[in-house]
Design an enzyme around this catalytic site. Structure first.
Site, short mmCIF file in Angstrom:
data_model
loop_
_atom_site.label_atom_id
_atom_site.label_comp_id
_atom_site.label_asym_id
_atom_site.label_seq_id
_atom_site.Cartn_x
_atom_site.Cartn_y
_atom_site.Cartn_z
CB SER A 130 -0.92 0.00 1.22
OG SER A 130 -1.84 -1.05 1.12
N GLY A 131 0.26 2.39 -0.29
CA GLY A 131 1.01 3.63 -0.37
C GLY A 131 1.18 4.12 -1.79
CG HIS A 132 2.72 2.09 -4.43
ND1 HIS A 132 3.79 2.95 -4.24
CD2 HIS A 132 3.13 0.88 -3.99
CE1 HIS A 132 4.80 2.26 -3.73
NE2 HIS A 132 4.42 1.01 -3.55
CE LYS B 120 4.10 -1.87 -7.53
NZ LYS B 120 2.92 -2.62 -7.02
CG ASP C 92 5.40 -7.02 -4.75
OD1 ASP C 92 5.10 -7.17 -3.55
OD2 ASP C 92 5.28 -5.94 -5.34
CG HIS D 201 8.93 0.94 -2.33
ND1 HIS D 201 9.47 0.24 -3.38
CD2 HIS D 201 7.62 0.68 -2.31
CE1 HIS D 201 8.51 -0.43 -3.98
NE2 HIS D 201 7.38 -0.19 -3.36
#
Lengths: 230, 332
Positions: free
Chosen positions: B56-58, B106, B111, B220
């Protein structure tokens, strides 16, 4: 191991695989501080906790199974599949779920022949587990990961005659895995968290590889304790 | 955590997910037990489910692009942390079509591993699964970087084009090959004038003097290999564009699709100014700008920065890009 009982069972059963995993849970709990210390020196410090926590979950799941109808306890694959699900679903980090892939492949191999599963199935399952972990993690032997113990274990099992008593073949696998884990001590990590710490990881064996060796070694101990039962 | 409007670093993702699900209840459903979101609408032609996810954060990536014409499900991890393999496995099982499920990933180690474990589990259940790896970040294009280029802004381009192709009923192998081709034809580059705020500490991820830009920054808070002095915007965009064009594969006629993307704290006013500079830079080099998209779409919390992504396009890719999509955040 000379302590291998002479009356060792020739095939895996529900009781032997359940005892194997239960014994590994005890081991994981007792070595948690050592694994954590290793991982703090070379990784991100959560491996011992994840392994012990995961195996505690496996023990709870096996205890729940022991109350299930006998039909649910008729295959040596059941405890392995139960452990696989716990590791894949509930354990965090990276190494824990990779452990789950090994257990899943062992369960699948044993389930192909549940009545007579033994060394042949353990060899097939370990090789498939190593292959799955390498597909996912892209590590080779020498990268200082659990693959360094798992691949030698798979090779040792493959070298055993298919009708070798499982305690004997797993003992061989444990010895090979232990040797592989010890050999990670002088390596520089190329995969996994330890790869970011560069030379800090030198002199420290890979905790994931150590845990693989302990998994295979736990079968011997489990059989001994099974035979000590009244 | 004084700078964010959130109660705590621990609750920020969970609260946002709950809010997202209720704000877009007509488009998506939330499955909190297994930690994924899925579309309520899907083309009847679609035979392969499309699943993406990541830290999260994107936002609005990835959940904002769930819906008809784009993703079937998204798996959000914690801030900048990979989703758990269980989230991906359960989401994939839920949305797999008769042709299986395609993972759009990604390129980051966590991931790759978690999507990979989920793929192994899907194989065990005889659910066909393939992966498209997006690795568009030019700043990490180096032989010294064993793990390869990072996946950034082009992920959105891949999701849009594959969504349209999946709606035409294409099979898993064909979609995987198309996704790999879009990734191969895409490169991105990002700059920042200030790092994002780290939720846990409330401080900047890194500090920059007023007169320099971080050139080639990650999404990030990874610092770039280097900084560059502040320069006129036209010059900055031209420098970035030239490098991106040089990295794109040769195509018969130089033509591109462009994404001008804000990293979280860059205003629309600025982004359109950047787009203006991009248009000029492309004009200078004789490259045709076929399509473009401008907005905060693949962000990095509140980083003050922007990224440019270019896709070497063709008529077929444009046709898929132009196909309709209805998701919470698709702007076209």
């Amino acid at each position: 191991m000379s302590a291998t009982p002479t009356s060792a069972p020739h095939h895996l059963t529900y009781d032997t695989t359940a005892a194997w995993l239960s014994r590994f849970a005890t081991t994981a709990e007792s070595v948690e501080p050592e694994l954590t210390a290793l991982d703090q020196r070379a990784g991100d410090g959560d491996f011992g906790t994840n392994l012990a926590g995961g195996m505690a979950g496996v023990r709870r799941a096996l205890d729940a199974l022991s109350d299930a109808p006998p039909a649910g306890r008729d295959s040596p694959a059941v405890p392995l599949a139960t452990a696989a699900r716990v590791f894949l679903d509930d354990v965090g980090g990276t190494s824990g779920p990779l452990f789950g892939l090994l257990l899943q492949e062992l369960a699948t191999a044993v389930a192909t022949n549940p009545a007579t599963a033994g060394t042949r199935e353990l060899a097939a399952g370990t090789a498939a587990g190593a292959a799955a972990i390498q597909r996912v993690g892209e590590a080779e032997v020498g990268d200082k990961t659990l693959v360094d113990a798992l691949v030698p274990a798979a090779l040792a099992l493959a070298e055993c005659a298919p009708d070798t008593e499982p305690g004997q073949s797993l003992h061989q696998a444990a010895a090979a895995a232990h040797e592989g884990a010890r050999a990670t001590t002088d390596l520089r990590a190329r995969r996994g968290r330890a790869s970011y710490t560069g030379d800090h990881a030198r002199g420290v064996p890979d905790p994931g590889a150590m845990a693989i060796a302990l998994l295979f070694a736990s079968y011997d101990d489990a059989l001994s304790s099974l035979h000590q039962l009244p | 955590m004084p700078r964010y409007f959130a109660d705590s670093a621990e609750s920020i993702v969970a609260d946002a997910l709950a809010g997202f699900a209720s704000a877009h209840a007509d488009l998506v459903s939330h499955h909190p037990d297994h930690g994924y979101l899925r579309t309520r609408n899907r083309s009847p032609e679609r035979r392969v489910g499309l699943v993406s996810g990541g830290g999260s954060g994107h936002e609005p990536l990835h959940a904002g692009f769930i819906g008809a014409g784009m993703l079937d499900a998204a798996c959000p991890g914690r801030i900048f942390a990979s989703p758990h393999n269980r989230q991906i496995f359960e989401a994939s099982r839920a949305v797999a079509g008769p042709g299986g499920v395609l993972h759009i990933v990604k390129n980051y180690t966590g991931d790759r591993i978690n999507f990979g474990i989920a793929a192994e589990r899907l194989a065990h259940e005889q659910i066909p699964c393939a992966r498209v790896l997006v690795d568009d970040d030019l700043a990490t294009d180096s032989e010294d970087i064993v793990v390869g280029r990072r996946g950034t802004g082009a992920t959105l381009i891949v999701e849009k084009i594959l969504g349209a192709a999946a709606d035409e009923g294409r099979g898993l192998d064909e979609l995987a090959a198309l996704g790999a081709e879009v990734a191969r034809r895409s490169r991105s580059l990002a700059v920042a004038s200030a790092a994002h705020t780290t939720p846990g500490t409330g401080g900047r991820a890194f500090e920059l003097p007023d007169d320099v830009l971080e050139f080639g920054v990650g999404i990030h808070g990874e610092r770039a290999e280097g900084t560059t002095p502040v320069m006129p915007l036209g010059q900055l965009v031209r420098t970035m564009t030239t490098r991106l064009l040089a990295a794109l594969p040769d195509t018969p006629r130089p033509r591109v699709l462009a994404l001008v993307n804000g990293l979280g704290a860059t205003t629309s006013l600025e982004l359109y100014g950047i787009h203006h500079a991009l248009t000029a830079a492309l004009d200078d080099t004789g490259v045709a700008l076929d399509r473009s998209l401008t907005g905060t779409l693949v962000s990095a919390l509140d980083m003050r920065g922007f990224s440019l992504s270019l896709l070497a396009t063709d008529d077929e890719l444009l046709r898929l890009w132009d196909a309709p999509a209805r998701t919470p955040a698709w702007p076209l």
